[in-house]
Design a protein around this motif. Structure first.
Motif, PDB file in Angstrom:
ATOM      1  N   ASP A  13       0.998  -1.187   0.088  1.00 36.41           N
ATOM      2  CA  ASP A  13       0.270   0.246   0.216  1.00 36.41           C
ATOM      3  C   ASP A  13       1.093   0.986   0.129  1.00 36.41           C
ATOM      4  O   ASP A  13       0.207   2.492  -0.541  1.00 36.41           O
ATOM      5  N   ASN A  14       2.305   0.748   0.442  1.00 38.51           N
ATOM      6  CA  ASN A  14       2.522   2.295   0.909  1.00 38.51           C
ATOM      7  C   ASN A  14       3.777   2.742   0.129  1.00 38.51           C
ATOM      8  O   ASN A  14       5.021   3.423  -0.075  1.00 38.51           O
ATOM      9  N   ALA A  15       4.275   1.249  -1.147  1.00 41.13           N
ATOM     10  CA  ALA A  15       4.772   1.423  -1.669  1.00 41.13           C
ATOM     11  C   ALA A  15       6.431   1.173  -1.027  1.00 41.13           C
ATOM     12  O   ALA A  15       7.213   2.138  -1.719  1.00 41.13           O
ATOM     13  N   THR A  16       6.517   0.730  -0.435  1.00 38.44           N
ATOM     14  CA  THR A  16       7.913   0.710   0.772  1.00 38.44           C
ATOM     15  C   THR A  16       9.091   0.428   0.827  1.00 38.44           C
ATOM     16  O   THR A  16      10.396   0.984   0.291  1.00 38.44           O
ATOM     17  N   PHE A  17       8.816  -0.719  -0.345  1.00 40.69           N
ATOM     18  CA  PHE A  17      10.000  -1.096  -1.521  1.00 40.69           C
ATOM     19  C   PHE A  17      10.036  -1.276  -2.846  1.00 40.69           C
ATOM     20  O   PHE A  17       8.166  -1.483  -3.013  1.00 40.69           O
ATOM     21  N   PRO A  18      10.324  -1.991  -4.201  1.00 39.88           N
ATOM     22  CA  PRO A  18       9.631  -2.067  -5.407  1.00 39.88           C
ATOM     23  C   PRO A  18       9.286  -3.500  -4.841  1.00 39.88           C
ATOM     24  O   PRO A  18       9.244  -3.766  -4.518  1.00 39.88           O
ATOM     25  N   PRO A  19       8.054  -3.792  -6.114  1.00 38.13           N
ATOM     26  CA  PRO A  19       7.549  -4.735  -5.777  1.00 38.13           C
ATOM     27  C   PRO A  19       8.481  -5.954  -5.450  1.00 38.13           C
ATOM     28  O   PRO A  19       8.403  -6.771  -5.152  1.00 38.13           O
ATOM     29  N   ASP A  20       9.410  -6.344  -6.600  1.00 36.36           N
ATOM     30  CA  ASP A  20      10.515  -7.724  -6.792  1.00 36.36           C
ATOM     31  C   ASP A  20      10.823  -7.431  -4.770  1.00 36.36           C
ATOM     32  O   ASP A  20      10.301  -9.217  -4.351  1.00 36.36           O
ATOM     33  N   GLU A  21      11.283  -6.448  -4.521  1.00 34.82           N
ATOM     34  CA  GLU A  21      11.990  -6.661  -3.186  1.00 34.82           C
ATOM     35  C   GLU A  21      10.299  -7.368  -1.821  1.00 34.82           C
ATOM     36  O   GLU A  21      10.870  -7.759  -1.151  1.00 34.82           O
ATOM     37  N   ILE A  22       9.587  -7.220  -2.774  1.00 37.12           N
ATOM     38  CA  ILE A  22       8.433  -6.908  -1.976  1.00 37.12           C
ATOM     39  C   ILE A  22       7.808  -8.649  -0.825  1.00 37.12           C
ATOM     40  O   ILE A  22       7.741  -9.057  -0.403  1.00 37.12           O
ATOM     41  N   ALA A  23       8.087  -9.335  -2.793  1.00 38.29           N
ATOM     42  CA  ALA A  23       7.208 -10.546  -2.987  1.00 38.29           C
ATOM     43  C   ALA A  23       9.141 -11.537  -1.881  1.00 38.29           C
ATOM     44  O   ALA A  23       8.961 -12.283  -1.624  1.00 38.29           O
ATOM     45  N   ALA A  24       9.892 -10.603  -2.143  1.00 39.72           N
ATOM     46  CA  ALA A  24      11.521 -11.173  -2.109  1.00 39.72           C
ATOM     47  C   ALA A  24      11.422 -11.685  -0.312  1.00 39.72           C
ATOM     48  O   ALA A  24      11.904 -12.178  -0.180  1.00 39.72           O
ATOM     49  N   ARG A  25      11.318 -10.543   0.456  1.00 42.96           N
ATOM     50  CA  ARG A  25      11.348 -10.339   1.732  1.00 42.96           C
ATOM     51  C   ARG A  25      10.318 -10.897   2.090  1.00 42.96           C
ATOM     52  O   ARG A  25      10.349 -12.103   3.085  1.00 42.96           O
ATOM     53  N   PHE A  26       9.013 -10.758   1.105  1.00 42.29           N
ATOM     54  CA  PHE A  26       7.659 -11.817   2.106  1.00 42.29           C
ATOM     55  C   PHE A  26       8.247 -13.401   1.756  1.00 42.29           C
ATOM     56  O   PHE A  26       7.795 -14.493   2.694  1.00 42.29           O
ATOM     57  N   HIS A  27       8.599 -13.597   0.646  1.00 43.00           N
ATOM     58  CA  HIS A  27       9.002 -14.984   0.769  1.00 43.00           C
ATOM     59  C   HIS A  27       9.591 -15.793   2.008  1.00 43.00           C
ATOM     60  O   HIS A  27       9.554 -16.359   2.184  1.00 43.00           O
ATOM     61  N   ARG A  28      11.569 -14.757   1.491  1.00 43.75           N
ATOM     62  CA  ARG A  28      11.754 -15.500   3.210  1.00 43.75           C
ATOM     63  C   ARG A  28      11.068 -15.408   4.241  1.00 43.75           C
ATOM     64  O   ARG A  28      11.028 -16.372   5.423  1.00 43.75           O
ATOM     65  N   ASP A  29      10.635 -14.017   4.417  1.00 47.22           N
ATOM     66  CA  ASP A  29       9.535 -14.390   5.391  1.00 47.22           C
ATOM     67  C   ASP A  29       8.835 -15.358   5.810  1.00 47.22           C
ATOM     68  O   ASP A  29       8.696 -16.022   7.170  1.00 47.22           O
ATOM     69  N   LEU A  30       8.262 -16.120   4.934  1.00 41.49           N
ATOM     70  CA  LEU A  30       7.566 -16.906   4.505  1.00 41.49           C
ATOM     71  C   LEU A  30       7.887 -18.406   5.791  1.00 41.49           C
ATOM     72  O   LEU A  30       7.882 -18.881   5.958  1.00 41.49           O
ATOM     73  N   VAL A  31       9.255 -18.648   4.617  1.00 39.23           N
ATOM     74  CA  VAL A  31      10.217 -19.468   5.043  1.00 39.23           C
ATOM     75  C   VAL A  31      10.431 -19.390   6.638  1.00 39.23           C
ATOM     76  O   VAL A  31      10.721 -20.123   7.248  1.00 39.23           O
ATOM     77  N   TRP A  32      10.993 -18.725   6.889  1.00 34.12           N
ATOM     78  CA  TRP A  32      11.500 -17.852   8.222  1.00 34.12           C
ATOM     79  C   TRP A  32      10.106 -19.279   8.808  1.00 34.12           C
ATOM     80  O   TRP A  32      10.195 -19.544  10.198  1.00 34.12           O
ATOM     81  N   ILE A  33       9.276 -18.243   8.932  1.00 30.35           N
ATOM     82  CA  ILE A  33       8.179 -18.656   9.718  1.00 30.35           C
ATOM     83  C   ILE A  33       7.444 -20.169   9.609  1.00 30.35           C
ATOM     84  O   ILE A  33       6.918 -21.576  10.700  1.00 30.35           O
ATOM     85  N   HIS A  34       7.718 -21.286   8.074  1.00 27.76           N
ATOM     86  CA  HIS A  34       7.273 -21.634   8.012  1.00 27.76           C
ATOM     87  C   HIS A  34       6.271 -23.175   8.528  1.00 27.76           C
ATOM     88  O   HIS A  34       5.778 -23.556   9.700  1.00 27.76           O
ATOM     89  N   PRO A  35       5.114 -22.294   7.764  1.00 27.18           N
ATOM     90  CA  PRO A  35       3.585 -22.321   8.398  1.00 27.18           C
ATOM     91  C   PRO A  35       3.704 -23.958   8.628  1.00 27.18           C
ATOM     92  O   PRO A  35       2.894 -25.189   8.514  1.00 27.18           O
ATOM     93  N   PHE A  36       3.730 -25.004   7.257  1.00 27.05           N
ATOM     94  CA  PHE A  36       3.676 -26.562   7.133  1.00 27.05           C
ATOM     95  C   PHE A  36       5.308 -27.131   6.791  1.00 27.05           C
ATOM     96  O   PHE A  36       6.161 -26.638   6.931  1.00 27.05           O
TER      97      PHE A  36
END
Length: 195
Positions: free
Chosen positions: A110-133
């Motif tokens: 919503d706030n364009a904090t990072f470019p789209p690729d970086e948002i998705a890469a950060r999201f991916h890394r954080d999701l891997v770290w949470i490791h829900p499954f």
């Protein structure tokens, strides 16, 4: 120490913990399980293309995507892990951490904090770290791609579509990029996801 070439190429027998919840009873070695899971990802990709305007940043979507990806393989597909692993937050914190990640990611978008690729890469890394499954990295990659599409961007190439499950050079680069991102340096991950 001698290297067992059969084990090196995915012939390691599945142990009892790995077999728990496995639907296809004919699978007995890791290589066959990896192949089976890979084949069953294609319907999930087709499902993603048919879903209209999904709320990617929701627990419901997260669980449904995992069910679509692994529902023919694991009886617990779409269910958060019930044990702690060598990666990931405490199992009792999965839902809370996911909710925080979804909120943070919405803010970034919503706030364009990072470019789209970086948002998705950060999201991916954080999701891997949470490791829900229990089997979560492929799911995390597909979630990142779904987020990119939702932002109107092309999905990542993830090392030119190399095998990220087998022990190889592409997987080694991917894991090194994740480790660097764990330390706050996203440059390797950003280069890898579009390589």
């Amino acid at each position: 120490m001698a290297i067992d070439l059969d084990e090196q190429y995915g012939q390691t027998p599945l142990d009892l913990d790995e077999k728990a919840g496995l639907i296809p009873e004919h699978l007995t070695i890791k290589g066959d399980l990896n192949d089976w899971e890979q084949e069953n990802l294609l319907p999930a990709v087709r499902w993603l293309k048919r879903v209209r305007s999904p709320d990617v940043l929701s627990e419901g979507f997260c669980r449904e995507l995992h069910q679509q990806m692994f529902g023919k393989t694991w009886s617990g597909a779409g269910t958060f892990r019930k044990s702690d692993k060598n990666i990931g937050c405490d199992r009792t914190q999965v839902a809370v951490r996911l909710n925080g990640l979804f909120g943070n990611t919405r803010w970034w978008v919503d706030n364009a904090t990072f470019p789209p690729d970086e948002i998705a890469a950060r999201f991916h890394r954080d999701l891997v770290w949470i490791h829900p499954f229990p089997n979560g990295n492929r799911h995390s990659r597909m979630m990142a791609d779904a987020l990119l599409r939702r932002m109107g961007q092309a999905a990542f190439s993830w090392g030119s579509g190399g095998d990220l499950v087998a022990a190889n050079e592409v997987r080694a680069r991917y894991l090194a990029a994740l480790r660097a991102a764990d330390q706050g340096d996203y440059q390797l991950l950003l280069a890898f996801v579009r390589s």
